[in-house]
Design a protein around this motif. Structure first.
Motif, short mmCIF file in Angstrom:
data_model
loop_
_atom_site.label_atom_id
_atom_site.label_comp_id
_atom_site.label_asym_id
_atom_site.label_seq_id
_atom_site.Cartn_x
_atom_site.Cartn_y
_atom_site.Cartn_z
N UNK A 243 29.21 7.48 -12.47
CA UNK A 243 30.14 8.53 -12.86
C UNK A 243 31.38 7.97 -13.55
N UNK A 244 31.80 6.80 -13.12
CA UNK A 244 32.96 6.16 -13.78
C UNK A 244 32.61 5.81 -15.22
N UNK A 245 31.38 5.35 -15.43
CA UNK A 245 30.93 5.02 -16.79
C UNK A 245 30.85 6.27 -17.66
N UNK A 246 30.68 7.43 -17.01
CA UNK A 246 30.62 8.70 -17.75
C UNK A 246 32.01 9.25 -18.03
N UNK A 247 33.05 8.53 -17.57
CA UNK A 247 34.42 8.92 -17.89
C UNK A 247 35.20 9.58 -16.78
N UNK A 248 34.64 9.69 -15.60
CA UNK A 248 35.35 10.32 -14.48
C UNK A 248 36.30 9.32 -13.82
N UNK A 249 37.49 9.80 -13.49
CA UNK A 249 38.47 8.99 -12.75
C UNK A 249 38.33 9.37 -11.27
N UNK A 250 37.53 8.61 -10.57
CA UNK A 250 37.21 8.94 -9.18
C UNK A 250 38.41 8.78 -8.25
N UNK A 251 39.26 7.82 -8.56
CA UNK A 251 40.46 7.62 -7.73
C UNK A 251 41.39 8.82 -7.83
N UNK A 252 41.59 9.27 -9.05
CA UNK A 252 42.47 10.43 -9.27
C UNK A 252 41.85 11.68 -8.64
N UNK A 253 40.53 11.83 -8.80
CA UNK A 253 39.85 13.00 -8.24
C UNK A 253 39.95 13.01 -6.72
N UNK A 254 39.85 11.82 -6.10
CA UNK A 254 39.96 11.71 -4.65
C UNK A 254 41.37 12.09 -4.18
N UNK A 255 42.38 11.60 -4.90
CA UNK A 255 43.76 11.91 -4.54
C UNK A 255 44.02 13.41 -4.66
N UNK A 256 43.49 14.03 -5.70
CA UNK A 256 43.68 15.47 -5.89
C UNK A 256 42.97 16.27 -4.81
N UNK A 257 41.79 15.81 -4.42
CA UNK A 257 41.03 16.50 -3.37
C UNK A 257 41.76 16.43 -2.04
N UNK A 258 42.30 15.24 -1.72
CA UNK A 258 43.03 15.06 -0.47
C UNK A 258 44.31 15.89 -0.47
N UNK A 259 44.99 15.94 -1.61
CA UNK A 259 46.21 16.73 -1.72
C UNK A 259 45.90 18.21 -1.52
N UNK A 260 44.78 18.65 -2.06
CA UNK A 260 44.38 20.04 -1.90
C UNK A 260 44.07 20.39 -0.45
N UNK A 261 43.45 19.45 0.26
CA UNK A 261 43.15 19.66 1.69
C UNK A 261 44.43 19.77 2.51
N UNK A 262 45.39 18.91 2.20
CA UNK A 262 46.67 18.94 2.92
C UNK A 262 47.44 20.23 2.67
N UNK A 263 47.39 20.67 1.43
CA UNK A 263 48.08 21.90 1.07
C UNK A 263 47.47 23.10 1.80
N UNK A 264 46.14 23.09 1.94
CA UNK A 264 45.47 24.19 2.65
C UNK A 264 45.84 24.21 4.13
N UNK A 265 45.98 23.02 4.72
CA UNK A 265 46.33 22.93 6.14
C UNK A 265 47.75 23.42 6.38
N UNK A 266 48.62 23.20 5.42
CA UNK A 266 50.04 23.57 5.60
C UNK A 266 50.32 25.05 5.33
N UNK A 267 49.33 25.76 4.85
CA UNK A 267 49.53 27.20 4.57
C UNK A 267 49.61 28.00 5.87
#
Length: 220
Positions: free
Chosen positions: A196-220
């Motif tokens: 997937x990285x070779x296909x152009x995906x930034x997995x590190x950034x995607x992971x950070x965004x996913x974790x941030x989204x989970x935290x935001x949902x918990x804080x609602x």
């Protein structure tokens, strides 16, 4: 007579540890057998096999498969330990590799025979479910993670990721423990990540965004 009695008592004393060890070994074997039966029963109960005879045969097949796997693992462990007693490191490494390769050959043969017998008893869908249950649903868990991580994956990319995870599952079915099975999915997750990285995906950034989204949902 006194001397004979003393010798008899001595003989009983020195054989006692051997009797105890045999008893302990038998108890351990019985415990392992019960564990295999229990695990097999739990898995087969979730396959929704209507035919009672097929249900019984599948459970027996799976129980025996677990026993045979353990025998291979135990023998491999002994051979690896024996290899360590070699006179030098080079010889020890050579014997260890031989033991490992021999065990892998036996595992592959056992696996092929196991799948052949399953194909007679189960439908393709039931076989797929059995594989998932034998590997703690690692394939579906990892695949769902990728869908959450990268929701814009193309169909071709989903197919390729699934192929990596299926290969991980096949290897995990021949693993000794749940931890070893999980390690196979981690290994092939790495291959999927590289693809997937070779296909152009930034997995590190995607992971950070996913974790941030989970935290935001918990804080609602």
């Amino acid at each position: 007579m006194k001397q004979y009695t003393s010798l008899l008592l001595f003989a009983l004393i020195i054989t006692q540890p051997s009797i105890s060890q045999t008893s302990t070994s038998a108890e351990m074997t019985a415990t392992k057998d019960d564990s295999h039966k229990t695990r097999a029963a739990e898995i087969v109960s979730k396959l929704n096999i209507k035919d009672e005879d097929k249900h019984s045969q599948t459970q027996s097949l799976l129980t025996n498969h677990f026993k045979e796997l353990e025998t291979i693992f135990d023998n491999r462990k002994k051979e690896m330990q024996n290899a360590e007693t070699a006179g030098n490191k080079e010889l020890a490494d050579s014997r260890a590799r031989t033991a490992w390769d021999a065990a892998n050959g036996k595992l592959n043969k056992l696996y092929a025979a196991f799948l052949g017998k399953l194909s007679i008893l189960l439908t393709p869908d039931q076989t797929e479910k059995l594989k998932d249950l034998m590997t703690e649903n690692g394939l579906q868990r990892e695949y769902n993670h990728y869908l959450a991580l990268l929701p814009n994956l193309s169909e071709q990319q989903k197919i390729q990721v699934t192929a990596y995870l299926k290969e991980a599952r096949e290897n995990a079915m021949n693993a000794a423990t749940a931890q070893n099975r999980a390690e196979w999915f981690i290994k092939f997750r790495g291959r999927a990540n590289n693809y997937l990285a070779a296909a152009g995906y930034d997995l590190r950034k995607a992971t950070e965004e996913l974790e941030a989204g989970k935290k935001a949902s918990k804080n609602k």
